[in-house]
Write a protein that holds these residues in place. Sequence first.
Motif, mmCIF file in Angstrom:
data_model
loop_
_atom_site.group_PDB
_atom_site.id
_atom_site.type_symbol
_atom_site.label_atom_id
_atom_site.label_comp_id
_atom_site.label_asym_id
_atom_site.label_seq_id
_atom_site.Cartn_x
_atom_site.Cartn_y
_atom_site.Cartn_z
ATOM 1 N N UNK A 76 0.865 -1.282 -0.217
ATOM 2 C CA UNK A 76 -0.124 0.077 0.145
ATOM 3 C C UNK A 76 0.967 1.216 0.165
ATOM 4 N N UNK A 77 1.765 1.247 0.862
ATOM 5 C CA UNK A 77 2.564 2.591 0.993
ATOM 6 C C UNK A 77 3.871 2.543 0.057
ATOM 7 N N UNK A 78 4.331 1.730 -0.350
ATOM 8 C CA UNK A 78 5.453 1.893 -1.445
ATOM 9 C C UNK A 78 5.308 1.405 -2.699
ATOM 10 N N UNK A 79 4.606 0.266 -3.160
ATOM 11 C CA UNK A 79 4.438 -0.135 -4.446
ATOM 12 C C UNK A 79 3.341 0.511 -5.003
ATOM 13 N N UNK A 80 2.082 0.816 -4.376
ATOM 14 C CA UNK A 80 1.025 1.503 -5.039
ATOM 15 C C UNK A 80 1.175 2.960 -4.869
ATOM 16 N N UNK A 81 1.167 3.497 -3.706
ATOM 17 C CA UNK A 81 1.500 4.881 -3.531
ATOM 18 C C UNK A 81 2.546 5.751 -4.138
ATOM 19 N N UNK A 82 3.851 5.034 -3.658
ATOM 20 C CA UNK A 82 4.975 5.720 -4.302
ATOM 21 C C UNK A 82 5.106 5.438 -5.669
ATOM 22 N N UNK A 94 6.744 20.103 -9.779
ATOM 23 C CA UNK A 94 7.148 19.779 -8.341
ATOM 24 C C UNK A 94 6.160 20.397 -7.161
ATOM 25 N N UNK A 95 5.917 21.844 -7.623
ATOM 26 C CA UNK A 95 5.030 22.451 -6.822
ATOM 27 C C UNK A 95 3.650 21.549 -6.448
ATOM 28 N N UNK A 96 3.025 21.249 -7.353
ATOM 29 C CA UNK A 96 1.619 20.240 -7.077
ATOM 30 C C UNK A 96 2.076 19.112 -6.154
ATOM 31 N N UNK A 97 3.108 18.476 -6.696
ATOM 32 C CA UNK A 97 3.625 17.223 -6.041
ATOM 33 C C UNK A 97 3.685 17.529 -4.451
ATOM 34 N N UNK A 98 4.560 18.642 -4.121
ATOM 35 C CA UNK A 98 4.640 19.098 -2.770
ATOM 36 C C UNK A 98 3.224 19.328 -1.989
ATOM 37 N N UNK A 99 2.214 20.106 -2.660
ATOM 38 C CA UNK A 99 1.229 20.408 -2.137
ATOM 39 C C UNK A 99 0.353 19.066 -1.903
ATOM 40 N N UNK A 100 0.428 18.119 -2.622
ATOM 41 C CA UNK A 100 -0.457 17.001 -2.544
ATOM 42 C C UNK A 100 0.270 15.982 -1.200
ATOM 43 N N UNK A 101 1.393 16.147 -0.944
ATOM 44 C CA UNK A 101 2.038 15.322 -0.048
ATOM 45 C C UNK A 101 1.793 16.087 1.322
ATOM 46 N N UNK A 102 1.772 17.337 1.269
ATOM 47 C CA UNK A 102 1.494 18.067 2.540
ATOM 48 C C UNK A 102 -0.086 17.973 2.980
ATOM 49 N N UNK A 103 -0.929 17.671 1.994
ATOM 50 C CA UNK A 103 -2.307 17.555 2.325
ATOM 51 C C UNK A 103 -2.653 16.182 2.594
ATOM 52 N N UNK A 159 -3.123 8.135 -5.919
ATOM 53 C CA UNK A 159 -2.371 7.626 -5.177
ATOM 54 C C UNK A 159 -2.231 7.877 -3.726
ATOM 55 N N UNK A 160 -2.978 9.192 -3.253
ATOM 56 C CA UNK A 160 -2.866 9.578 -2.051
ATOM 57 C C UNK A 160 -3.987 8.711 -1.136
ATOM 58 N N UNK A 161 -4.886 8.111 -1.649
ATOM 59 C CA UNK A 161 -5.887 7.167 -1.059
ATOM 60 C C UNK A 161 -5.117 5.753 -0.689
ATOM 61 N N UNK A 162 -4.161 5.588 -1.240
ATOM 62 C CA UNK A 162 -3.411 4.355 -1.145
ATOM 63 C C UNK A 162 -2.355 4.639 -0.085
ATOM 64 N N UNK A 163 -1.847 5.829 0.055
ATOM 65 C CA UNK A 163 -1.159 6.269 1.218
ATOM 66 C C UNK A 163 -1.842 6.119 2.302
ATOM 67 N N UNK A 164 -3.045 6.662 2.327
ATOM 68 C CA UNK A 164 -3.960 6.916 3.285
ATOM 69 C C UNK A 164 -4.503 5.492 4.073
ATOM 70 N N UNK A 165 -4.677 4.591 2.958
ATOM 71 C CA UNK A 165 -5.093 3.025 3.383
ATOM 72 C C UNK A 165 -3.619 2.705 4.217
ATOM 73 N N UNK A 166 -2.699 2.599 3.579
ATOM 74 C CA UNK A 166 -1.479 2.348 4.282
ATOM 75 C C UNK A 166 -1.236 2.638 5.857
#
Length: 296
Positions: A76-82, A94-103, A159-166
């Motif tokens: 969940x946290x590595x294979x799917x999300x990242x 990169x700006x949008x990527x940084x915003x997504x991680x922060x949220x 992909x943030x939903x996979x991170x959240x699930x992890x």
Amino acid sequence: MNTKISWLLTGLLFTILWSSAATATKIALLDAQPLVVAVCRFGIAALLMLFIAHGILRQKLPNRIELKQLAIYGLLNITIYLGIYVIAMKEVTASIGALTIAASPVFISFLSVFVLKKPISVQVLLALLICLFGFVVVAWPLFDGVSVTVKGLILLVSCMFSYSAGTIYFSSKKWDRLHLLTINGWQTLLGGIFLFPIMLITYKSGANHFDKNFWIGTIWLATLVSVGAVWLWLKLIKEDAVKAGLWLFLCPIFGIIIAAILVKDRISWHTFAGVALVLSGLALSQYEKRTETPME
């Protein structure tokens, strides 16, 4: 060193390193395929963490049940999300990527409604919508087919939903027997192993040039983000989880500054408006957590 000064330095360093992930990814992607960058990053980070955990600290190895849990968490946290994240970063700034991680805390709050069977609240739903709108505002002037694509934005949010699930899965399991470095090392190794066959299938030799950009970006991600930033974050939440969460509010700002300096991301009023929206959504999500805590 004074405790307050130590806390400030730790938090500031965490914010800078965590915020740099999106820019480091963009640099590594200049001359390499996304999954090649991802697998190399995970391999270096996992070997480093496991060497420290088992070779230096002499921590216990995970048993069969723990390995199964680590495999699910890594998937969940590595294979799917990242895995999806690094593909998406090929098509967004990169700006949008940084915003997504922060949220990410907002996505975790939203998904926990379904996974943990909690009733959805107005704050959680509104926080998610505000953050999503913030991403669109930042991306709007960049929808030129080069800087940002709709596909990239959808992949990034998905992909943030996979991170959240992890994250929710991790919090639902008992890890008392294992050191945090052991957990992170094994889930990174297993997640990278799951991703390796997909990398081999999609590999194109002509698309990968293992030059300066690739190694700077990949090693930065593997050591200073996957190992350094995660260790600093764990140190912060161990001291004060509530105060640690406040450092997340600085991540979008630092992320955009780093992206503007190193990869020349454009900054406009759309950027400022989008950051303000994401921060508002994050603040609303944090408020939701604080108001629920006494009742749990």
